[in-house]
Design a protein around this motif. Structure first.
Motif, PDB file in Angstrom:
ATOM      1  N   ASP A 138       0.833  -1.198   0.000  1.00 11.07           N
ATOM      2  CA  ASP A 138       0.000   0.000   0.000  1.00 11.07           C
ATOM      3  C   ASP A 138       0.872   1.254   0.000  1.00 11.07           C
ATOM      4  O   ASP A 138       0.570   2.238  -0.687  1.00 11.07           O
ATOM      5  CB  ASP A 138      -0.915  -0.019   1.238  1.00 11.07           C
ATOM      6  N   PHE A 139       1.960   1.236   0.771  1.00  6.76           N
ATOM      7  CA  PHE A 139       2.874   2.364   0.817  1.00  6.76           C
ATOM      8  C   PHE A 139       3.533   2.577  -0.551  1.00  6.76           C
ATOM      9  O   PHE A 139       3.650   3.713  -1.026  1.00  6.76           O
ATOM     10  CB  PHE A 139       3.946   2.112   1.887  1.00  6.76           C
ATOM     11  N   TYR A 140       3.953   1.470  -1.206  1.00  5.96           N
ATOM     12  CA  TYR A 140       4.571   1.553  -2.533  1.00  5.96           C
ATOM     13  C   TYR A 140       3.596   2.156  -3.542  1.00  5.96           C
ATOM     14  O   TYR A 140       3.948   3.026  -4.346  1.00  5.96           O
ATOM     15  CB  TYR A 140       5.018   0.165  -2.980  1.00  5.96           C
ATOM     16  N   ARG A 141       2.338   1.711  -3.489  1.00  5.22           N
ATOM     17  CA  ARG A 141       1.329   2.206  -4.420  1.00  5.22           C
ATOM     18  C   ARG A 141       1.081   3.699  -4.194  1.00  5.22           C
ATOM     19  O   ARG A 141       0.944   4.471  -5.157  1.00  5.22           O
ATOM     20  CB  ARG A 141       0.027   1.432  -4.194  1.00  5.22           C
ATOM     21  N   THR A 142       1.017   4.127  -2.910  1.00  5.23           N
ATOM     22  CA  THR A 142       0.777   5.539  -2.607  1.00  5.23           C
ATOM     23  C   THR A 142       1.903   6.422  -3.135  1.00  5.23           C
ATOM     24  O   THR A 142       1.669   7.475  -3.738  1.00  5.23           O
ATOM     25  CB  THR A 142       0.650   5.724  -1.081  1.00  5.23           C
ATOM     26  N   VAL A 143       3.137   6.002  -2.899  1.00  7.39           N
ATOM     27  CA  VAL A 143       4.289   6.771  -3.377  1.00  7.39           C
ATOM     28  C   VAL A 143       4.290   6.845  -4.896  1.00  7.39           C
ATOM     29  O   VAL A 143       4.559   7.901  -5.486  1.00  7.39           O
ATOM     30  CB  VAL A 143       5.596   6.148  -2.857  1.00  7.39           C
ATOM     31  N   LYS A 144       3.973   5.728  -5.554  1.00 13.40           N
ATOM     32  CA  LYS A 144       3.995   5.686  -7.027  1.00 13.40           C
ATOM     33  C   LYS A 144       2.940   6.616  -7.612  1.00 13.40           C
ATOM     34  O   LYS A 144       3.202   7.356  -8.571  1.00 13.40           O
ATOM     35  CB  LYS A 144       3.747   4.261  -7.489  1.00 13.40           C
ATOM     36  N   GLU A 145       1.739   6.606  -7.041  1.00 17.51           N
ATOM     37  CA  GLU A 145       0.671   7.469  -7.562  1.00 17.51           C
ATOM     38  C   GLU A 145       0.990   8.931  -7.298  1.00 17.51           C
ATOM     39  O   GLU A 145       0.644   9.812  -8.117  1.00 17.51           O
ATOM     40  CB  GLU A 145      -0.652   7.098  -6.915  1.00 17.51           C
TER      41      GLU A 145
END
Length: 368
Positions: free
Chosen positions: A357-364
């Motif tokens: 979830d953290f990876y997805r947030t940073v990517k977006e």
């Protein structure tokens, strides 16, 4: 002359309806206190006039309870005896009111230290009247439907339509409405009882188990979160229908006790009480243990035997165990492995989920 006029004015302004002897000239000061020389106990003699006037004993003269006040400073005050007459007329009989009938029930109950000279062991452990009772502030009812505390102006107005003495009418209404409430909220009552009954040393002196394990039960959770249907101590130890009250409790091995084995199904069903507990409770259901000892007390001398079997103790070799104890050890080991794997999967899965979830947030965030 000026001094006496000022002194009289202060006396009148400080006086409550029950203060004919001007006790509040001294006792209205918050700093009025002393330390007992023999015991080192701090004693506070301050009386709040407004709170006392609105309390249950607000109309009772000081000398009715505190005997030996003839000398100032008081040096021969006798201990308050709640069984003495109050010199107030009991309205249903016209006789002088007294707590003597309640005191008579109390001295034959499980909470009585005995009657001199035949006292029980450790009489100082038993509760006194003032340990459970305080001079409560009146809680009249504002809403007759929800039973919320306050003053129901409409009900009081209708009372004063016939009863012309407004002061007397308001006092009588407060007394009547106050009695419609429970004396204490369930949590307050449980805390009061556990102040003594959770004391390990005190209970051991009387051959009783401490009840601090009650706070591990579902009953306590209901009390803690304010469930109006939650049972408190009196719901089981002095429920209606057994002819007993809080002042006449008997030991659980007494056939009159609500917790006597044959009486427990009725106690659990609570057909006469306000709470809907366990209607249709069977004998086996009623044998469930409510006051389980907390883990920290299990195995203590004089309480309960050690819960760990030989199979679960460390350092015991396989050949020293019986066949049943070997089986217990295998089951324990299997449960331990499964539990460890389950915890690992749950915590590990949660950690993996948070990382993704953290990876997805940073990517977006970078994308936008």
């Amino acid at each position: 002359m000026c001094f006496w006029i000022l002194f009289s004015a202060i006396s009148v302004s400080a006086r409550t309806p029950a203060d004919e002897e001007d006790c509040l000239i001294c006792h209205r000061y918050p700093g009025l206190a002393r330390i007992e020389q023999k015991t080192g106990k701090f004693r506070l003699f301050y009386v709040n006039p407004q709170l006392y006037d609105q309390s249950v004993h607000g109309q009772i003269l000081c000398r009715y309870c505190h005997i030996g006040l003839d000398v100032i400073p008081h040096n021969n005050v006798k201990k308050v005896n709640c069984a003495t007459k109050c010199h107030l007329k009991e309205p249903s009989t016209g006789k002088e009111f007294s707590h003597a009938n309640i005191y008579e029930r109390l001295i034959h109950s499980v909470h009585s230290p005995g009657i001199p000279p035949k006292l029980k062991k450790y009489p100082e452990d038993y509760p006194r009247c003032a340990d459970c009772h305080v001079n409560q502030i009146y809680k009249p009812i504002a809403d007759l439907e929800s039973m919320k505390p306050g003053i129901n102006k409409d009900a009081l107005r209708r009372c004063m339509g016939c009863h012309e003495d407004k002061k007397w009418t308001k006092r009588f209404y407060q007394h009547f409405a106050h009695r419609l409430h429970r004396a204490r909220a369930p949590k307050e009552l449980v805390d009061l009882c556990m102040a003594c009954h959770s004391d390990v040393q005190k209970m051991a002196r009387h051959g009783l188990e401490p009840v601090s394990g009650y706070k591990d039960s579902f009953h306590w959770k209901a009390v803690l979160y304010g469930d109006p249907n939650a049972p408190d101590c009196l719901s089981c130890h002095a429920p209606p229908g057994f002819g007993l009250d809080v002042h006449s409790m008997v030991p659980i091995n007494d056939p009159r006790s609500p917790l006597y084995p044959k009486n427990r199904p009725i106690t659990c069903a609570n057909p006469y009480g306000l709470q809907r507990c366990h209607p249709g409770a069977t004998y086996k259901f009623a044998q469930g243990k409510i006051h389980k000892l907390p883990v920290t007390l299990r195995g203590e001398v004089g309480l309960v035997p050690e819960v760990k079997t030989k199979a679960l103790k460390e350092g015991v070799k396989e050949e020293e165990l019986t066949e049943q104890e070997r089986f217990q050890r295998k089951v324990y080991y299997l449960v331990k492995v499964i539990y460890t794997m389950l915890i690992t999967c749950v915590v590990g899965g949660m950690a993996l989920h948070q990382m993704m979830d953290f990876y997805r947030t940073v990517k977006e965030r970078k994308h936008h």
